[in-house]
Write an enzyme that holds these catalytic residues in place. Structure first.
Site, PDB file in Angstrom:
ATOM      1  N   HIS A 248       0.822  -1.213   0.000  1.00 19.59           N
ATOM      2  CA  HIS A 248       0.000   0.000   0.000  1.00 19.59           C
ATOM      3  C   HIS A 248       0.858   1.266   0.000  1.00 19.59           C
ATOM      4  O   HIS A 248       0.451   2.283  -0.566  1.00 19.59           O
ATOM      5  CB  HIS A 248      -0.945  -0.007   1.187  1.00 19.59           C
ATOM      6  CG  HIS A 248      -2.107  -0.936   1.012  1.00 19.59           C
ATOM      7  ND1 HIS A 248      -2.915  -1.338   2.050  1.00 19.59           N
ATOM      8  CD2 HIS A 248      -2.601  -1.559  -0.099  1.00 19.59           C
ATOM      9  CE1 HIS A 248      -3.857  -2.155   1.595  1.00 19.59           C
ATOM     10  NE2 HIS A 248      -3.667  -2.307   0.300  1.00 19.59           N
ATOM     11  N   HIS A 379      -4.396  -5.696 -10.925  1.00 18.66           N
ATOM     12  CA  HIS A 379      -3.067  -5.219 -10.536  1.00 18.66           C
ATOM     13  C   HIS A 379      -2.019  -5.572 -11.586  1.00 18.66           C
ATOM     14  O   HIS A 379      -1.156  -4.753 -11.920  1.00 18.66           O
ATOM     15  CB  HIS A 379      -2.655  -5.811  -9.188  1.00 18.66           C
ATOM     16  CG  HIS A 379      -3.361  -5.225  -8.018  1.00 18.66           C
ATOM     17  ND1 HIS A 379      -3.084  -3.971  -7.527  1.00 18.66           N
ATOM     18  CD2 HIS A 379      -4.339  -5.732  -7.229  1.00 18.66           C
ATOM     19  CE1 HIS A 379      -3.853  -3.724  -6.478  1.00 18.66           C
ATOM     20  NE2 HIS A 379      -4.622  -4.776  -6.270  1.00 18.66           N
TER      21      HIS A 379
END
Length: 401
Positions: A248, A379
């Site tokens: 993150h 992703h």
């Protein structure tokens, strides 16, 4: 066989391979299915809104890249989000529904899937997918009314009727809200969405992360006080793990550069904070346990907690390196990207089963302690496209132009 009609300069053979793998997830009229390791719909899983939205996003980008059949597949997602996944009685989107469309499996209303509804809506709108304008209108109205508080911060989740909010706030949902708001602002040409994204980044990164040595806490009370021991007894939770998450930090680093490029007068801290987050993620997460790969989580002293390697983390590392490399001109980012692509090719890319292994253990062997199967390619496709595009506007708007 890979589709033959995509511009090779943007969508590499690996990108085409990922998109072709993802085709099997299309499950009209209910949305997109969770795929197993061999690329087959997993009958144990319901239809998840977060998977349907991510696949709608992927196939909307593929449509802009002229991939055969992509527009029709993206339309499946738009129709499902306007149809069975939407709660016509009480508003918003179910977390998941039965595979036959008979009703909700999880009727809660979460900011995380709703942020992806907004991202899918803005991207489909930019791609000209039929009915995407209606989805944008519904998504923006719901998010503004239900998931933004009086300070413009994200309310994590509600019960089905939006009568009781969960006494929890999370950085993950906010991060994806920033991503969605950047896409909406670009697709709709409405800078107010960019300003909202900036306020969220200012709070969570420039304030909270900076005051925690850039190891951003993920979990908070309703008044945004960090809860540093949240899920200490369930450290490997796929959405709310204990500790800090290097992946993150990398994702935020990319978003800050994209946010900076989206604003007419960006504050100077955006690039500085992006660099700090990237450096912290590498120091805390990469090869810290004696083997290559990013660990999933660390504690707030920087010690690894969950040593599994997730495909989404290495994908975000590549995307962040590419974005920061464009922003700074520093060749060190290119070297990192090359290193991480080599790791991905060796360990994550599955040439026999398709797509990428979503999880590896600490010795870089395929595993399924946190994730099972190969739910989506969101992703992985980002790792291919993001470094080949400018930081702003959003990918869909750049491809449309």
């Amino acid at each position: 066989m890979p589709s033959p009609n995509a511009p090779s300069g943007l969508l590499t053979p690996e990108g085409l391979r990922l998109i072709d793998f993802a085709r099997a997830s299309a499950a009209p009229p209910v949305g997109f299915a969770w795929l197993d390791d061999d690329g087959r719909p997993d009958p144990r899983q319901p239809i998840h809104t977060w998977i349907t939205t991510r696949m709608t996003y992927v196939f909307s980008l593929a449509a802009l890249l002229d991939v055969d059949g992509a527009e029709e597949i993206a339309a499946i997602g738009v129709d499902a989000l306007l149809g069975p996944l939407h709660d016509d009685q009480r508003g918003g989107w179910f977390t998941s529904i039965a595979t036959d469309g008979s009703g909700p499996v999880d009727a809660a209303k979460g900011a995380y899937p709703h942020a992806f509804v907004a991202l899918a809506a803005g991207t489909a709108y930019a791609a000209g997918i039929p009915r995407a304008d209606a989805l944008v209108e519904r998504a923006t109205d719901t998010y503004e009314r239900r998931f933004l508080d009086g300070d413009g911060r994200v309310v994590e989740s509600w019960d089905r009727g939006f009568t009781r909010a969960e006494p929890y706030r999370g950085a993950n949902a906010t991060m994806h809200t920033v991503e969605a708001f950047l896409a909406l602002g670009d697709a709709l040409d409405e800078p107010a969405w960019h300003r909202r994204a900036l306020a969220m980044a200012d709070h969570l990164v420039h304030d909270v992360a900076r005051h925690h040595d850039w190891l951003l806490p993920e979990h908070f009370t309703p008044d945004w006080q960090p809860v540093l021991d949240y899920n200490v007894d369930r450290p490997a939770d796929p959405f709310r793990p204990y500790g800090a998450t290097p992946g993150h930090l990398l994702e935020w680093a990319r978003l800050l550069v994209q946010l900076e490029a989206s604003l007419p007068e960006p504050p100077g801290w955006l690039a500085d904070d992006a660099t700090a987050l990237f450096g912290t993620a590498v120091r805390a997460g990469w090869e810290v346990d004696g083997a290559p790969g990013f660990v999933y989580t660390v504690d707030f002293g920087g010690t690894p907690v969950v040593r599994s390697r997730m495909h989404w983390v290495i994908a975000e590392a590549i995307a962040a390196a590419g974005t920061l490399g464009r922003r700074t001109g520093d060749p060190a980012y290119d070297r990192w990207a090359a290193t991480w692509w080599d790791f991905t090719e060796e360990h994550h890319v599955d040439r026999s089963g398709g797509s990428w292994h979503h999880e590896l253990d600490a010795s870089n062997q395929p595993a399924s302690t946190v994730w099972h199967g190969k739910p989506d390619v969101y992703h992985a496709l980002g790792a291919i496209l993001v470094p080949r595009l400018r930081p702003a506007p959003s990918s869909a708007v750049q491809l449309r132009r």
